[in-house]
Design a protein around this motif. Structure first.
Motif, PDB file in Angstrom:
ATOM      1  N   ARG A  54      17.803   2.051 -27.087  1.00 20.49           N
ATOM      2  CA  ARG A  54      18.613   1.689 -28.246  1.00 20.49           C
ATOM      3  C   ARG A  54      19.266   0.333 -28.042  1.00 20.49           C
ATOM      4  O   ARG A  54      19.303  -0.493 -28.936  1.00 20.49           O
ATOM      5  CB  ARG A  54      19.670   2.758 -28.512  1.00 20.49           C
ATOM      6  CG  ARG A  54      19.210   3.731 -29.583  1.00 20.49           C
ATOM      7  CD  ARG A  54      20.274   4.764 -29.921  1.00 20.49           C
ATOM      8  NE  ARG A  54      19.687   6.088 -29.823  1.00 20.49           N
ATOM      9  CZ  ARG A  54      20.066   7.034 -28.978  1.00 20.49           C
ATOM     10  NH1 ARG A  54      21.094   6.825 -28.148  1.00 20.49           N
ATOM     11  NH2 ARG A  54      19.462   8.193 -28.957  1.00 20.49           N
ATOM     12  N   SER A  59      13.041   1.502 -31.553  1.00 22.95           N
ATOM     13  CA  SER A  59      13.180   2.853 -32.088  1.00 22.95           C
ATOM     14  C   SER A  59      12.182   3.761 -31.374  1.00 22.95           C
ATOM     15  O   SER A  59      11.004   3.451 -31.294  1.00 22.95           O
ATOM     16  CB  SER A  59      12.958   2.854 -33.603  1.00 22.95           C
ATOM     17  OG  SER A  59      11.605   2.962 -33.890  1.00 22.95           O
ATOM     18  N   GLU A  61       9.929   6.913 -31.184  1.00 23.51           N
ATOM     19  CA  GLU A  61       9.300   7.679 -32.269  1.00 23.51           C
ATOM     20  C   GLU A  61       9.075   9.141 -31.946  1.00 23.51           C
ATOM     21  O   GLU A  61       8.759   9.935 -32.829  1.00 23.51           O
ATOM     22  CB  GLU A  61       7.971   7.023 -32.638  1.00 23.51           C
ATOM     23  CG  GLU A  61       8.182   5.642 -33.241  1.00 23.51           C
ATOM     24  CD  GLU A  61       6.873   4.905 -33.464  1.00 23.51           C
ATOM     25  OE1 GLU A  61       5.863   5.570 -33.737  1.00 23.51           O
ATOM     26  OE2 GLU A  61       6.880   3.680 -33.335  1.00 23.51           O
TER      27      GLU A  61
END
Ligand SMILES: [Zn+2]
Length: 318
Positions: A54, A59, A61
């Motif tokens: 982060r 991101s 998944e």
């Protein structure tokens, strides 16, 4: 994120779509503890890497998990994990999904390795791909048209897969735990390697390999490979014997599965090129039809080595 649970070490990693490991954390695999205590170091590693990912602005998944054993039919739960029985039937899928609110996928380690080799390693482009893994025991996985055989279809092949280490390659071979003689598992596994060395010692063979073992070094695929490279006659003889059995096994597997490509992985096969080359010369010396048919199949070593299962664990999430 990939989580590869191994017999002694567990790896958690952030892997990108090109198969590059961007972040990695390794922890010791705990044994003989209740499920939550077994999982605690993994959970810590997962949380650490999620925080780091982060902060990099990535991101994540999903979480792909590779387990060293078998999963139940619906693929949602570990069924039999011989090295960590605490995980048998544990709702790992639900735990990870609820805790991290991410898609989760569980795979058996052989299947993860095969998917890894197909996407990022030596199996790229092959439609029917068989992966043979030789370590403590012999295991295999099979891909047809990009899908692991047997999840929903080709159940017959899946049953073969489960018992692939018990495919007989020598009617006069040693008796296997399953009761049959000459199963591939008794001919080219780590255990088989041990027994070949013991036979050499009983015959009174000499050489550097035997001297090192007498001096209490442990017999590993790496040690055998090292001695074969130095020209030790016992080591070379073991490779030549295992090569002959491997060549027989490849013929049997080709008859059963008709793969376009055959990938060899696992410590015994990855430690040295000797085994593959001796299997190839055994195949060339064999003049029967099956050997000719087999010569049409590409037999290659895995490219990813010990990373195959980790990299493959995330592929169903892509
Ligand atoms: Zn057997």
């Amino acid at each position: 994120m990939g989580l590869e649970v191994g017999g002694s070490k567990t790896t958690v990693a952030i892997i990108d779509r090109q198969g590059r490991v961007r972040l990695r954390s390794e922890t010791k695999t705990l044994r003989g503890r209740p499920p939550m205590a077994t999982l605690e170091p993994y959970v810590r590693a997962i949380e650490g890497l999620l925080t780091q990912a982060r902060s990099e602005g990535w991101s994540v998944e999903g979480i792909g998990v590779s387990l060293p054993g078998t999963l139940d039919y619906t693929r949602q739960r570990p069924l039999l994990i011989p090295s960590i029985p605490a995980l048998n039937a544990f709702p790992l899928y639900e735990l990870l999904q609820q805790r991290y609110k991410l898609p989760v996928c569980l795979l058996e380690d052989m299947e993860a390795s095969l998917l890894g080799e197909q996407r990022f390693g030596s199996g790229q482009g092959a439609q029917r791909l068989l992966y043979l893994h030789v370590n403590a025991i012999v295991g295999a996985a099979f891909i047809v048209d990009g899908k692991i055989a047997g999840h929903e279809y080709e159940q017959r092949l899946r049953q073969y897969m489960g018992h692939i280490c018990h495919i007989s390659v020598s009617a006069s071979g040693p008796r296997c735990s399953c009761g049959k003689r000459g199963c591939i598992n008794t001919m080219i596994s780590l255990d088989a390697m041990q027994k070949m060395v013991q036979r050499a010692v009983r015959r009174g063979d000499e050489g550097n390999l035997i001297t090192r073992l007498v001096n209490r070094e442990t017999l590993t695929p790496r040690l055998l490979a090292e001695e074969a490279e130095n020209g030790d006659s016992v080591a070379l003889q073991i490779y030549s014997e295992m090569g002959r059995w491997l060549s027989n096994a490849i013929t049997r597997y080709v008859e059963l599965f008709e793969p376009h490509m055959f990938i060899l992985g696992g410590d015994i096969l990855c430690s040295s090129a000797f085994l593959l080359s001796s299997a190839k010369s055994a195949a060339n010396a064999d003049t029967n039809t099956n050997a000719r048919v087999r010569s049409l199949v590409k037999v290659v070593p895995g490219l990813l080595g010990r990373e195959a299962a980790l990299l493959g664990s995330v592929i169903p999430l892509f």
